[in-house]
Design an enzyme around this catalytic site. Structure first.
Site, PDB file in Angstrom:
ATOM      1  N   ASP A  60      54.195  44.715  50.389  1.00 23.44           N
ATOM      2  CA  ASP A  60      53.841  43.361  50.825  1.00 23.44           C
ATOM      3  C   ASP A  60      53.174  42.505  49.756  1.00 23.44           C
ATOM      4  O   ASP A  60      52.854  41.356  50.018  1.00 23.44           O
ATOM      5  CB  ASP A  60      52.971  43.428  52.080  1.00 23.44           C
ATOM      6  CG  ASP A  60      51.757  44.302  51.881  1.00 23.44           C
ATOM      7  OD1 ASP A  60      51.690  45.010  50.865  1.00 23.44           O
ATOM      8  OD2 ASP A  60      50.873  44.282  52.747  1.00 23.44           O
ATOM      9  N   ASP A 119      50.826  56.639  45.703  1.00 25.06           N
ATOM     10  CA  ASP A 119      51.549  55.749  44.792  1.00 25.06           C
ATOM     11  C   ASP A 119      53.035  55.629  45.138  1.00 25.06           C
ATOM     12  O   ASP A 119      53.623  54.564  45.006  1.00 25.06           O
ATOM     13  CB  ASP A 119      51.444  56.268  43.350  1.00 25.06           C
ATOM     14  CG  ASP A 119      50.075  56.003  42.749  1.00 25.06           C
ATOM     15  OD1 ASP A 119      49.290  55.268  43.375  1.00 25.06           O
ATOM     16  OD2 ASP A 119      49.800  56.543  41.666  1.00 25.06           O
TER      17      ASP A 119
END
Ligand SMILES: Nc1nc2c(c(=O)[nH]1)N[C@H]1C(S)=C(S)[C@@H](COP(=O)(O)OP(=O)(O)OC[C@H]3O[C@@H](n4cnc5c(=O)[nH]c(N)nc54)[C@H](O)[C@@H]3O)O[C@H]1N2
Ligand SMILES: Nc1nc2c(c(=O)[nH]1)N[C@H]1C(S)=C(S)[C@@H](COP(=O)(O)OP(=O)(O)OC[C@H]3O[C@@H](n4cnc5c(=O)[nH]c(N)nc54)[C@H](O)[C@@H]3O)O[C@H]1N2
Ligand code: SF4
Ligand SMILES: [Mo]
Length: 760
Positions: free
Chosen positions: A37, A623
């Site tokens: 996002d 990650d």
């Protein structure tokens, strides 16, 4: 959150794009990575009509805005198990049996069934869950249709992430500000821990600010990577952020470090706030937070004296028992220290006058007051519902020009827990149709068992997805969604910035995959209301919104990397603040009228239960994955093959736990299976639980839900009153009582990453 970009058009104009020459057989498009996002501006390389590579942008403004998730995205979306044709359930709900259908057949059945549900139970029996972050093309169209049809029951992942912060910030100064990383002199991270591969542009912005000499203060129970680089690290107890901020205010008021002119001229309620802050002497704050009082004072002084300072948005205070007070205390600190709407501080940008905002597309004014008051959860927890935000209608119009500016899409939502309860048959009225788009609702809100009950009790469930997620496995229809690069994109700055970026369409969507725009246009048609979405294509819709710029979407996106207006600072001097008093409300008149304490306060943890001697928090993003996604990409799964709980060496010793040992973590709501990792960065007594684990390679269907029943953290996330923020009704995910037990028969089922790319 949008990636931070300069606010000044001169800086944007000065950044010259050095377009790299195209390689033979490869064409390039300027796109926005929509894998997470933060939405980096990147370049997509196209070969034989397909995006084969994503690399960082040619514009120096976006240098290094790329992470490993963006780089593997072309491979991830070429996975043979991606859904590219509409699927209809054929067996029992959750049986995992599907048949392929056409979009037309799917839509005519969905339309007929939705109309029948609305005729029987009323429009409020239709709930929609989404996450604007991922869908990218919704642009307010879902709300627009619901508002026309009459349902207020729209929920979103933003209820736990920035949407709720936006709504609560408005109680103080009538807008949700964004930090000016580009020229700030002090940054405060309240748990927030952006890294190289986790919200890369924010990570880079923090590092650049530090390189320029800006101070960094980090509050984190764990020695995070930002804590290691901070000028001051406050290792506070999980869940105690609001208490910590009371301590800061105590020092700032007692030592007169606040901006007296601003407080005098632009705030109301200072004396009442000061009396409340006096209830928090540093000894008490030290006890509540577990931090050294002198260090607390030192951090408060640094924040108040080294500005302009920014307290960037953090999801941590969005997910706490004291969320409303925590967010209000942040906004109060920003205001009393003179950081509002100044360069290097916290900018209240307003809308771009050239562009019709998503808020306007949503058309909240046409939903009747009667239907607005049916919004689920608004009676007990009104903060981000229509009722909670109603008092802002006039001030918003006065200052920002719109009655219903829906910042981060989070300001007029139903309460998620109340919605799932109604779906499960325990609400004030039935909810019998549930749609979700770009969202994995079962795993992204609290109390997963209740969500499953609610879904099993539906007459119609429609998912718009890329993959057969655990939530999609309980649907009647799973309709294939397109990707960011399969469509033209227009990135609205969350309704909080006046800065826009565009994304060129880079390839045709695979199979029958369609955009969210197409999805909603077809739903409007299936409900016999095609006039609600009158534009033929997504590009026509963008052209309509951009009309005042004098340019079409296509021209604008080829000519411009960032579209923005000249920033204006201290706008309140002209227009006041968008609150009922026109001032910064340190004591909130709106919260008071809603029957809540108008001042921030601190609720301590419920009494300890000796059966659950540890505390857990969910978070520390991995990650290689974004939230509950990406566990199907073998390169990423090799990095994180299994869900891992971090504990301290002291906790490992106390409970005789070893590295890589499989354990059960449980509390009063549920239990999960997880591997132990012993880390000296963790404090004693605290357990980190990763968010969003399931394994796409595991068996699908109700009983297993591809491992979600075994691993998903949402099974430990409680939503009973002790674990809900009062004003918003969002769950406490930072400091939840739990215990760890050894497994009698250890879970030896190890992931086989090589099986992930095999079609099922
Ligand atoms: N227990 C717990 N709950 C949490 C959190 C937590 O830490 N713990 N974190 C919270 C936070 S910070 C957030 S942001 C929310 C996020 O919650 P969600 O919005 O549910 O985010 P994701 O888990 O990424 O699920 C997004 C889904 O959308 C699909 N998708 C991606 N792009 C597109 C697209 O373009 N079109 C369509 N149709 N589908 C797409 C993906 O395949 C994925 O399954 O969750 C919140 N919930
Ligand atoms: N690679 C990758 N990057 C991502 C995401 C992803 O899934 N993967 N998700 C994105 C999204 S939607 C979001 S919201 C962000 C979230 O990213 P961050 O804001 O960094 O949030 P987390 O990683 O959950 O946790 C940050 C820190 O909060 C600390 N913490 C835990 N409890 C508390 C507490 O009570 N108080 C304080 N002060 N600190 C606490 C943890 O120790 C951790 O170091 O990351 C984004 N970036
Ligand atoms: S941080 Fe990575 S995944 Fe997120 S938008 Fe940027 S490149 Fe894509
Ligand atoms: Mo988030």
């Amino acid at each position: 959150m949008p990636a931070p970009v300069p606010f000044d058009p001169e800086d944007v104009a000065a950044a010259k794009t050095q377009k790299r020459p195209d390689k033979p057989g490869i064409t390039t498009k300027k796109t926005i990575c929509q894998t997470c996002d933060i939405a980096c501006s990147v370049v997509s390389e196209i070969k034989n009509g397909r995006v084969v590579k994503v690399r960082s942008s040619d514009n120096p403004l976006f240098r290094d805005h790329i992470c490993m998730k963006g780089i593997v995205a072309p491979k991830g979306y070429a996975n043979p198990n991606r859904i590219t044709r509409p699927l209809r359930r054929v067996g029992e709900r959750g049986s995992g049996q599907w048949e392929e259908v056409t979009w037309d057949d799917a839509m005519s059945d969905i339309g007929a069934r939705l109309k029948a549900i609305i005729a029987e139970h009323g429009p409020e029996a239709w709930a929609v869950s989404t996450s604007q972050w991922n869908t990218g093309t919704d642009h307010g169209l879902g709300r627009r249709i619901m508002n026309h049809i009459g349902s207020p029951n729209w929920i979103s992942g933003v209820a736990l992430c920035a949407g709720n912060t936006a709504a609560v910030n408005r109680f103080t100064y009538g807008w949700f500000p964004l930090g000016d990383f580009g020229s700030t002199k002090c940054i405060v991270l309240m748990g927030h821990n952006p890294r190289r591969h986790s919200w890369t542009p924010i990570y880079s912005a923090i590092r650049s600010a530090q390189a320029r000499g800006a101070k960094l203060i980090v509050m984190d129970p764990r020695r995070s990577s930002n804590a290691e680089r901070a000028d001051i690290w406050l290792p506070l107890k999980a869940g105690s952020d609001a208490a910590m901020m009371f301590g800061w205010l105590k020092v700032i008021f007692d030592e007169e470090l606040y901006d007296k002119d601003f407080v005098e001229n632009w705030t109301v309620g200072f004396d009442a706030l000061r009396a409340r802050v006096d209830e928090f002497p540093l000894e008490r704050v030290a006890e509540l937070t577990g931090c050294d009082p002198e260090m607390i004072a030192e951090a408060a002084r640094l924040y108040a004296t080294s500005g302009p300072a920014t307290i960037p948005w953090t999801p941590i205070t969005d997910m706490q028992r004291n969320s409303t007070s925590g967010i209000r205390l942040q906004s109060i600190l920003r205001a009393v220290c003179g950081n509002i709407d100044v360069p290097g501080g916290e900018l209240l940008q307003g809308f771009n006058p050239d562009i019709i905002p998503e808020s306007e597309i949503e058309m909240h004014h046409i939903l009747s007051e009667e239907q607005k008051l049916k919004q689920l959860g608004n009676e007990n927890h009104p903060a981000f519902t229509y009722r909670g935000q109603a008092a802002f209608r006039e001030p918003m119009k006065r200052v920002w020009g719109y009655d219903y500016p829906n910042q981060v899409t989070g300001c007029y939502m139903a309460n998620p827990s109340a919605t799932f309860r109604a779906m499960a048959g325990q609400g004030p009225y039935p909810v019998k149709a549930f749609f979700f788009l770009g969202n994995n609702p079962m795993m992204s809100y609290a109390n997963m068992p209740m969500i499953i009950d609610g879904m099993m009790n539906q007459d119609l469930i429609v998912a718009h997805e890329h993959f057969m997620t655990p939530s999609a496995q309980l649907a009647d229809y799973v309709l294939p969604g397109d990707r960011g690069w399969d469509r033209p994109g227009w990135l609205e700055g969350l309704g909080s910035t006046s800065t826009y970026r565009t994304s060129e369409k880079a390839m045709e969507p695979p199979g029958e995959a369609k955009s969210t725009f197409e999805f909603w246009k077809r739903i409007a048609g299936a409900l016999d209301r095609p006039e609600i979405v009158p534009w033929d294509t997504l590009e026509d819709f963008y052209d309509y919104r951009l009309k005042a710029t004098g340019k079409t979407f296509r021209t604008l996106s080829s000519e411009t990397d960032v579209y923005l207006t000249v920033p204006r600072y201290r706008k309140y001097e002209q227009d006041g603040f968008a609150t009922p008093s026109g001032k910064v409300e340190l004591k909130s008149s709106v919260l008071e009228d809603l029957g809540f304490d108008p001042l921030p306060y601190f609720r301590e943890d419920p009494p300890e239960d000796p059966n659950y001697p540890l505390k857990l928090f969910t978070g520390v993003r991995e990650d290689g994955f974004f939230q509950t996604g990406h566990r199907h990409i073998s390169e990423m799964r090799q990095r994180h093959p299994e869900p891992v709980a971090f504990i301290s060496p002291g906790t490992a010793k106390r409970f005789d736990l070893k590295e890589d040992e499989w354990v059960t973590v449980e509390n009063q709501l549920g239990s999960i299976s997880i591997m132990i990792s012993v880390r000296d960065s963790m404090p004693d007594g605290l357990v980190r639980i990763p968010h969003g684990w399931w394994k796409p390679e595991m068996e699908q269907g109700y009983n297993t839900l591809s491992g979600a029943r075994k691993y998903a953290d949402a099974q430990l996330c409680r939503d009973d009153d002790d674990y809900l923020d009062r004003e918003q009704g969002i769950p406490h995910l930072k400091g939840v009582a739990c215990r760890i037990t050894k497994q009698a028969v250890p879970d030896l089922e190890k992931s086989d990453a090589s099986a992930l790319e095999v079609a099922k």
